[in-house]
Design a protein around this motif. Sequence first.
Motif, short mmCIF file in Angstrom:
data_model
loop_
_atom_site.label_atom_id
_atom_site.label_comp_id
_atom_site.label_asym_id
_atom_site.label_seq_id
_atom_site.Cartn_x
_atom_site.Cartn_y
_atom_site.Cartn_z
N SER A 4 29.22 9.31 5.14
CA SER A 4 28.87 7.90 5.03
C SER A 4 27.71 7.71 4.08
O SER A 4 27.70 6.78 3.27
CB SER A 4 28.53 7.33 6.40
OG SER A 4 29.66 7.35 7.23
N GLN A 38 28.96 8.23 0.61
CA GLN A 38 29.75 7.07 0.17
C GLN A 38 28.82 5.92 -0.24
O GLN A 38 29.05 5.27 -1.24
CB GLN A 38 30.69 6.63 1.28
CG GLN A 38 31.57 5.46 0.89
CD GLN A 38 32.46 4.98 2.01
OE1 GLN A 38 32.37 5.45 3.13
NE2 GLN A 38 33.32 4.02 1.72
N LYS A 39 27.77 5.68 0.53
CA LYS A 39 26.83 4.61 0.20
C LYS A 39 26.14 4.86 -1.13
O LYS A 39 25.99 3.96 -1.95
CB LYS A 39 25.79 4.45 1.31
CG LYS A 39 26.33 3.80 2.55
CD LYS A 39 25.26 3.66 3.61
CE LYS A 39 25.82 3.09 4.89
NZ LYS A 39 24.80 2.95 5.93
N LYS A 50 36.07 9.85 1.66
CA LYS A 50 35.48 9.97 2.99
C LYS A 50 36.56 10.25 4.02
O LYS A 50 36.40 11.12 4.89
CB LYS A 50 34.74 8.68 3.34
CG LYS A 50 34.10 8.68 4.71
CD LYS A 50 33.43 7.35 5.01
CE LYS A 50 32.93 7.30 6.42
NZ LYS A 50 32.38 6.00 6.77
#
Length: 124
Positions: A3, A6-7, A70
Motif C-alpha cells: 500500500s 502504491q501510494k 498490488k
Amino acid sequence: MQSAKQKVTNMASAAKEHIDIGKAKTQEKMEMATARTKEEREIAEERRKVKEAEAKMSLHESKGEHAAQKMHSKEKHSSFLPGSQAPVAGVYGSTQPQAVVPPPGGVPAVYPPVTRQQPGHKFI
C-alpha cells in the motif's frame, strides 16, 4: 508494504502529470506568441487541451497498473499452496451467491441465505 509502495508510485505519477501539464501550457504560450491569426491561437489552445487530456489519461492508466501490481503481489504471497482448494464461499467475507452443485446421486446441500447488514447498524 505494498500500500505504501502504491501510494508513492501514485504520487510520482501525479507529479509527472503536473509536469506534463506545465509543459503543455508553456508550449501553448510559445505558440500563442508566434501565432499570427486567431485560428493559429485556437489550434495552439486545442493542442494544449489534448496534451492535458493525455497526461490525465496516463495518470489514470498508471494508477490502474499500480493497483494491479498490488493485487498481484497479494496473490503471490497467498497462504494457499498450489493444488489446494480455496475457502468455501461465504466463509471469509464473500457475499456473492455461488451456484450449488448437487453431489452425484444425492440431494444438494441447503445453506442459510446470506443477509447484508443495514448501513448504520453495527451490531444486531
